[in-house]
Design a protein around this motif. Sequence first.
Motif, PDB file in Angstrom:
ATOM      1  N   ASN A  63       0.809  -1.216   0.000  1.00  0.00           N
ATOM      2  CA  ASN A  63       0.000   0.000   0.000  1.00  0.00           C
ATOM      3  C   ASN A  63       0.844   1.268   0.000  1.00  0.00           C
ATOM      4  O   ASN A  63       0.433   2.299  -0.508  1.00  0.00           O
ATOM      5  N   GLU A  64       2.034   1.225   0.589  1.00  0.00           N
ATOM      6  CA  GLU A  64       2.852   2.423   0.719  1.00  0.00           C
ATOM      7  C   GLU A  64       3.817   2.619  -0.421  1.00  0.00           C
ATOM      8  O   GLU A  64       4.292   3.715  -0.643  1.00  0.00           O
ATOM      9  N   ARG A  65       4.158   1.571  -1.125  1.00  0.00           N
ATOM     10  CA  ARG A  65       5.157   1.690  -2.173  1.00  0.00           C
ATOM     11  C   ARG A  65       4.575   2.327  -3.434  1.00  0.00           C
ATOM     12  O   ARG A  65       3.375   2.534  -3.557  1.00  0.00           O
ATOM     13  N   ASN A  66       5.497   2.657  -4.351  1.00  0.00           N
ATOM     14  CA  ASN A  66       5.134   3.181  -5.671  1.00  0.00           C
ATOM     15  C   ASN A  66       4.472   4.552  -5.593  1.00  0.00           C
ATOM     16  O   ASN A  66       3.715   4.927  -6.476  1.00  0.00           O
ATOM     17  N   ARG A  67       4.771   5.319  -4.527  1.00  0.00           N
ATOM     18  CA  ARG A  67       4.242   6.677  -4.395  1.00  0.00           C
ATOM     19  C   ARG A  67       5.378   7.593  -3.981  1.00  0.00           C
ATOM     20  O   ARG A  67       5.979   7.419  -2.920  1.00  0.00           O
ATOM     21  N   LEU A  68       5.670   8.596  -4.821  1.00  0.00           N
ATOM     22  CA  LEU A  68       6.756   9.523  -4.517  1.00  0.00           C
ATOM     23  C   LEU A  68       6.461  10.328  -3.256  1.00  0.00           C
ATOM     24  O   LEU A  68       7.376  10.673  -2.500  1.00  0.00           O
ATOM     25  N   SER A  69       5.191  10.610  -3.013  1.00  0.00           N
ATOM     26  CA  SER A  69       4.815  11.403  -1.835  1.00  0.00           C
ATOM     27  C   SER A  69       5.162  10.687  -0.537  1.00  0.00           C
ATOM     28  O   SER A  69       5.285  11.329   0.516  1.00  0.00           O
ATOM     29  N   GLY A  70       5.346   9.378  -0.585  1.00  0.00           N
ATOM     30  CA  GLY A  70       5.683   8.633   0.620  1.00  0.00           C
ATOM     31  C   GLY A  70       7.120   8.831   1.074  1.00  0.00           C
ATOM     32  O   GLY A  70       7.501   8.352   2.138  1.00  0.00           O
ATOM     33  N   TYR A  71       7.920   9.549   0.282  1.00  0.00           N
ATOM     34  CA  TYR A  71       9.334   9.736   0.606  1.00  0.00           C
ATOM     35  C   TYR A  71       9.688  11.180   0.926  1.00  0.00           C
ATOM     36  O   TYR A  71      10.874  11.525   0.932  1.00  0.00           O
ATOM     37  N   TRP A  72       8.705  12.017   1.193  1.00  0.00           N
ATOM     38  CA  TRP A  72       9.008  13.437   1.384  1.00  0.00           C
ATOM     39  C   TRP A  72       9.904  13.663   2.601  1.00  0.00           C
ATOM     40  O   TRP A  72      10.752  14.572   2.597  1.00  0.00           O
ATOM     41  N   LYS A  73       9.783  12.851   3.642  1.00  0.00           N
ATOM     42  CA  LYS A  73      10.634  13.014   4.813  1.00  0.00           C
ATOM     43  C   LYS A  73      12.093  12.680   4.503  1.00  0.00           C
ATOM     44  O   LYS A  73      13.010  13.302   5.044  1.00  0.00           O
ATOM     45  N   GLN A  74      12.312  11.685   3.640  1.00  0.00           N
ATOM     46  CA  GLN A  74      13.674  11.282   3.314  1.00  0.00           C
ATOM     47  C   GLN A  74      14.290  12.183   2.240  1.00  0.00           C
ATOM     48  O   GLN A  74      15.471  12.512   2.295  1.00  0.00           O
ATOM     49  N   VAL A  75      13.481  12.561   1.259  1.00  0.00           N
ATOM     50  CA  VAL A  75      13.995  13.391   0.161  1.00  0.00           C
ATOM     51  C   VAL A  75      14.082  14.855   0.597  1.00  0.00           C
ATOM     52  O   VAL A  75      14.849  15.632   0.010  1.00  0.00           O
ATOM     53  N   GLY A  76      13.346  15.242   1.637  1.00  0.00           N
ATOM     54  CA  GLY A  76      13.364  16.634   2.108  1.00  0.00           C
ATOM     55  C   GLY A  76      14.753  17.146   2.432  1.00  0.00           C
ATOM     56  O   GLY A  76      15.155  18.224   1.948  1.00  0.00           O
ATOM     57  N   PRO A  77      15.566  16.422   3.239  1.00  0.00           N
ATOM     58  CA  PRO A  77      16.931  16.904   3.512  1.00  0.00           C
ATOM     59  C   PRO A  77      17.785  17.055   2.262  1.00  0.00           C
ATOM     60  O   PRO A  77      18.625  17.958   2.195  1.00  0.00           O
ATOM     61  N   ILE A  78      17.566  16.192   1.272  1.00  0.00           N
ATOM     62  CA  ILE A  78      18.311  16.323   0.014  1.00  0.00           C
ATOM     63  C   ILE A  78      17.946  17.631  -0.666  1.00  0.00           C
ATOM     64  O   ILE A  78      18.823  18.374  -1.144  1.00  0.00           O
TER      65      ILE A  78
END
Length: 541
Positions: free
Chosen positions: A327-342
């Motif tokens: 359910n959580e995979r295949n969604r870019l929005s699910g990574y905003w916490k990890q991609v945010g520091p980048i």
Amino acid sequence: MAGAIIENMSTRKLCIVGGILLVFQVIAFLVGGLIAPSPTTAVPYMSVKCIDVRKNHHKTKWLMPWGPNHCKKLKDFDEAVSRQIEANDIVFAVHIPLPSKEMSPWFQFMLFIMQLDIAFKMDNDLKENAEITLDVSLAYRDDMFDDWEEIAHAIEIRKLKCTFGSPKTVESEGRHYDCDFLPFMEIGSVAHKYYLINIRLPVNDRKGINVGIGEIKDIRLVGIHQNGGFTKVWFAMKTFLTPSILIIMVWYWRRITLMTRAPVLLEKVIFALGISMTFINIPVEWFSIGFDWTWMLLFGDIRQGIFYAMLLSFWIIFCGEHMMDQNERNRLSGYWKQVGPIAVGSFCLFIFDMCERGVQLKNPFYSIWTTEVGTELAMAFIIVAGICLCLYFLFLCFMVFQVFRNISGKQSSLPAMSKARRLHYEGLIFRFKFLMLITLACAAMTVIFFIVSQVTEGHWKWGDITIQVNSAFFTGIYGMWNLYVFALMFLYAPSHKNYGEEQSNGDLGVNSGEELQLTTTITHVDGPTEVYKLARKEAQE
């Protein structure tokens, strides 16, 4: 079942591909170490003290330090005092390059730092936190008999940071201060053959300009430019690698689009990584040989920033897609916490670069490090970016550990399968883990070679063979990331081996009951690889 090439390719063929990539990697290092010269050259320049007694300075005349129309020179300031020549009538002139030489567009850029020779004198001491005001002008010409054309003129302030190792007594007069180098000038292209710098130190007692800066004896400049031989090797590498990555990228996406399902997030991110690699590879620098494009340094920084931001994001998504549930995979929005520091770190470095090299497009003498506010702002951007990078690296290592633990947890379902089936999945898991370790090794090699290039003398010598370490670092790491992206798109492209139920079961010796158990235990969703499907979070929980 369909999978990626990395899963369906035989071990022998996979070893052959790995061996070929390793050969190209070694060649990339050897090209820089044995063929290319050192990336940059530093040339010292001593300014010549010229006399300019005209009232309207800078209006029509440029003062040349040597040549047929050279200026009237001063040996030292004692001569100026004896001849009653004021400080405002003295110009420090520097001609670039040295006599009987020419600059070339292959040099790509010019960076200059300044060193002041300041002598101690009891009645003209250097004040604490003293600032020197420079009235500087830059001109060019392409023929020794042409008139000089102005490029830039500015009045810049530099803060002096000097120490004096002896007691400040009469006996110490004439000894020089130990002063830090000062940033002076940076130009992003070398489109002309000859350059001329005129430096004035205007004195105004009433306004306190250039008062309390000690007794300046000489002004020295150190010019740093890229070696033409290294530039040619670098351009050749980019020209060779551009079509290589472009071809594999088109081939990869064509295989994706031929599938009946829509591309998943991981496949899109790999394709985006290929686009960013192609963007950094395109050898637009060839145009800098014929055009005066001073923005090439800034443009190169932006291209590198986009690639590294995309690479860091890919690693996070790659690990996450092999760890998250259906359910959580295949969604870019699910990574905003990890991609945010980048994003934050990349934005900070971009702002810093715009504040430095962006302003230098109009004023090559500008430096963000010359003021307290500018220095604090620059350090703040760099520190924030560094903190984001450290947090990212720690989090990435944690995610890799989680993925390995997650994948290992799935192996508990493998003993119930037939031997052939079990060996098949054990091989897939081993290949996935091996690729993860290669990824960490590439990142580690980048850091290691960067440190080695900074602490060594620049070259190693064995007998008659000289290896340029710095050049090998640039070409080797650049080639390594190209090979890494190439390998990702090749190995994670959909395989042409599509196993149907009968073929798959027949090849692996699986009966219908075991296939039913495998299907319900492993996955019901489509994905780029079988390991991707295997790595569901619910089974681990």
